[in-house]
Design an enzyme around this catalytic site. Structure first.
Site, PDB file in Angstrom:
ATOM      1  N   SER A   1       0.845  -1.201   0.000  1.00 28.07           N
ATOM      2  CA  SER A   1       0.000   0.000   0.000  1.00 28.07           C
ATOM      3  C   SER A   1       0.872   1.239   0.000  1.00 28.07           C
ATOM      4  O   SER A   1       1.905   1.279   0.679  1.00 28.07           O
ATOM      5  CB  SER A   1      -0.890  -0.014   1.255  1.00 28.07           C
ATOM      6  OG  SER A   1      -1.609   1.194   1.384  1.00 28.07           O
TER       7      SER A   1
ATOM      8  N   HIS B   1      -0.835   3.995   0.779  1.00 30.45           N
ATOM      9  CA  HIS B   1      -1.811   4.813   1.502  1.00 30.45           C
ATOM     10  C   HIS B   1      -2.679   5.598   0.514  1.00 30.45           C
ATOM     11  O   HIS B   1      -3.091   6.727   0.777  1.00 30.45           O
ATOM     12  CB  HIS B   1      -1.085   5.769   2.458  1.00 30.45           C
ATOM     13  CG  HIS B   1      -1.727   5.909   3.809  1.00 30.45           C
ATOM     14  ND1 HIS B   1      -1.282   5.285   4.931  1.00 30.45           N
ATOM     15  CD2 HIS B   1      -2.809   6.627   4.209  1.00 30.45           C
ATOM     16  CE1 HIS B   1      -2.017   5.606   5.970  1.00 30.45           C
ATOM     17  NE2 HIS B   1      -2.969   6.417   5.552  1.00 30.45           N
TER      18      HIS B   1
ATOM     19  N   ARG C   1      -1.459   9.088  -0.347  1.00 26.94           N
ATOM     20  CA  ARG C   1      -1.653  10.159   0.631  1.00 26.94           C
ATOM     21  C   ARG C   1      -0.415  10.460   1.462  1.00 26.94           C
ATOM     22  O   ARG C   1      -0.407  11.400   2.248  1.00 26.94           O
ATOM     23  CB  ARG C   1      -2.830   9.796   1.556  1.00 26.94           C
ATOM     24  CG  ARG C   1      -4.148   9.794   0.827  1.00 26.94           C
ATOM     25  CD  ARG C   1      -5.266   9.178   1.644  1.00 26.94           C
ATOM     26  NE  ARG C   1      -5.677   9.963   2.782  1.00 26.94           N
ATOM     27  CZ  ARG C   1      -6.504  11.009   2.717  1.00 26.94           C
ATOM     28  NH1 ARG C   1      -6.964  11.405   1.558  1.00 26.94           N
ATOM     29  NH2 ARG C   1      -6.849  11.646   3.812  1.00 26.94           N
TER      30      ARG C   1
ATOM     31  N   ASP D   1      -3.702  -2.873  -1.550  1.00 27.18           N
ATOM     32  CA  ASP D   1      -4.767  -1.903  -1.833  1.00 27.18           C
ATOM     33  C   ASP D   1      -4.221  -0.792  -2.716  1.00 27.18           C
ATOM     34  O   ASP D   1      -3.045  -0.772  -3.074  1.00 27.18           O
ATOM     35  CB  ASP D   1      -5.417  -1.364  -0.546  1.00 27.18           C
ATOM     36  CG  ASP D   1      -4.539  -0.388   0.242  1.00 27.18           C
ATOM     37  OD1 ASP D   1      -3.557   0.154  -0.300  1.00 27.18           O
ATOM     38  OD2 ASP D   1      -4.848  -0.160   1.425  1.00 27.18           O
TER      39      ASP D   1
ATOM     40  N   ARG E   1     -10.857  -1.143  -7.894  1.00 29.21           N
ATOM     41  CA  ARG E   1     -12.202  -0.585  -8.032  1.00 29.21           C
ATOM     42  C   ARG E   1     -13.237  -1.557  -8.572  1.00 29.21           C
ATOM     43  O   ARG E   1     -14.382  -1.161  -8.832  1.00 29.21           O
ATOM     44  CB  ARG E   1     -12.161   0.649  -8.973  1.00 29.21           C
ATOM     45  CG  ARG E   1     -11.350   1.806  -8.404  1.00 29.21           C
ATOM     46  CD  ARG E   1     -12.030   2.365  -7.163  1.00 29.21           C
ATOM     47  NE  ARG E   1     -11.234   3.395  -6.504  1.00 29.21           N
ATOM     48  CZ  ARG E   1     -10.452   3.164  -5.425  1.00 29.21           C
ATOM     49  NH1 ARG E   1     -10.357   1.956  -4.887  1.00 29.21           N
ATOM     50  NH2 ARG E   1      -9.784   4.149  -4.873  1.00 29.21           N
TER      51      ARG E   1
END
Ligand SMILES: Cc1cc2nc3c(=O)[nH]c(=O)nc-3n(C[C@H](O)[C@H](O)[C@H](O)COP(=O)(O)O)c2cc1C
Length: 339
Positions: free
Chosen positions: A235, A237, A240, A268, A272
């Site tokens: 990940s 994030h 972010r 992740d 979608r």
């Protein structure tokens, strides 16, 4: 409830930071932080999304016409499909000041219970958020996985102590939150980056399967394994914590090649659809997490909205398995995709 209805409802409640786009690809929100976007200049979430789209599926309908089974076992948990809803620490700061992340966690765990999956919940700094999440976990088949931000080990262990009479089925520390702009003050209180020794101590303290979130290279995946992680979450994030990192789909193959069999691999970032979940499993991931669309579904329909979204992902995954020649999750392999 139809998913289109969920999206229409969400537009009325989610606030001005999220445009509730038909597909959540990180473009319209770009560097909206606070909000659902990515860290400036804001390309991270969109890079993640695009990387899955570049991977193509290989159709193979020359297989027996048997039923599709999406169930898996992960760290002792039985899941109806390889999906966990991802952690979100605060929605009041990111969306509307009166929003309540504890209610989001409750609705997620309720929806995950009816759909047979788990919810990972984030690190609100308000102890009441933890207390309510613990209560929600107890009420919903113990299907909550706490995800701790990288505060001091002492601080994380104090949070682990809250789980006295009902240990969760796994605990997670997110190591890349050290880069979140709004957590700089938190980092100043002795948190921030973590060493292998820090994580070894936390793993020993956890007493349940230990997950490390925020892995973006084979090198750091091996460090997490050395620290004793039972699972890692590949990940960034959702873009972010730092821009211009690779997309998670781009680093997943090298991480799978380095640590498959040594720790479970979750991923992740921009996942979608059930097609994207299939692609991640084909590369070698054991399960996926989805964050922003689950949150949008909460704003659009609470528990029912989240259930609707989970059902959509499951139906897409089943269809992809059917068309690509997989009847159970363990049938899925790299020959079924083109990278
Ligand atoms: C508003 C928001 C809040 C988040 N809060 C947390 C958090 O507290 N802890 C954490 O580990 N990840 C947090 N994340 C990251 C997500 O769990 C996930 O790793 C990321 O969004 C990628 O998934 P996505 O592309 O499906 O959104 C947050 C993401 C968003 C958008």
């Amino acid at each position: 409830m139809e998913y289109s209805e969920v999206l229409e409802n969400a537009k009325k409640t989610i606030g001005k930071n999220c445009m509730v786009c038909p597909v959540c690809n990180g473009l319209a929100c770009k560097n909206t932080m606070p909000g659902p976007g990515s860290k400036a200049p804001g390309n991270g979430a969109n890079d993640n999304y695009n990387a899955w789209k570049k991977i193509k599926l290989e159709v193979d309908t020359f297989v027996a016409n048997a039923p599709i089974d999406t169930g898996i076992e992960l760290l002792g948990m039985n899941l109806s499909m390889p999906l966990i809803t991802a952690p979100i620490g605060s929605i009041a700061m990111q969306f509307n000041p009166t929003d309540d992340v504890a209610d989001f966690n409750e609705k997620c765990m309720a929806a995950c219970e009816t759909r047979g999956i788990f919810h990972a919940y984030g690190n609100g700094r308000d102890k009441r958020v933890w207390d309510r999440a613990i209560e929600s976990g107890k009420a919903h088949n113990n299907n909550g996985i706490p995800v701790f931000n990288p505060g001091t080990n002492e601080g994380i262990e104090a949070l682990m102590d809250l789980y006295k009479d009902c240990l969760p089925q796994a605990m997670c520390v997110v190591v890349d939150s050290a880069g979140l702009p709004h957590l700089k003050t938190f980092n100043g209180k002795g948190g921030g980056t973590k060493t292998i020794e820090d994580l070894k101590e936390l793993k020993a303290y956890a007493k349940v399967p230990f997950i490390v979130k925020g892995i973006m290279s084979a090198r750091t995946a091996l460090k997490a394994v050395e620290a004793g992680a039972d699972a890692i979450i590949v990940s960034n994030h959702g873009g972010r914590v730092l821009s211009d990192t690779p997309a998670t789909a781009e680093v997943l193959p090298e991480i799978v090649d380095a640590v498959k069999g040594k720790a479970k691999i979750l991923v992740d970032g921009g996942i979608r659809s059930g097609l994207d979940v299939f692609k991640a499993l084909a590369i070698g991931a054991d399960a996926c997490l989805i964050c922003r669309p689950v949150l949008i579904s909460y704003y659009g329909g609470g528990q029912e909205g989240i259930e609707c979204y989970i059902d959509k992902i499951k139906a897409e995954l089943e269809d992809t398995m059917y068309m690509c020649g997989a009847r159970k999750i363990s049938d899925i392999d790299r020959s079924m995709i083109r990278m």
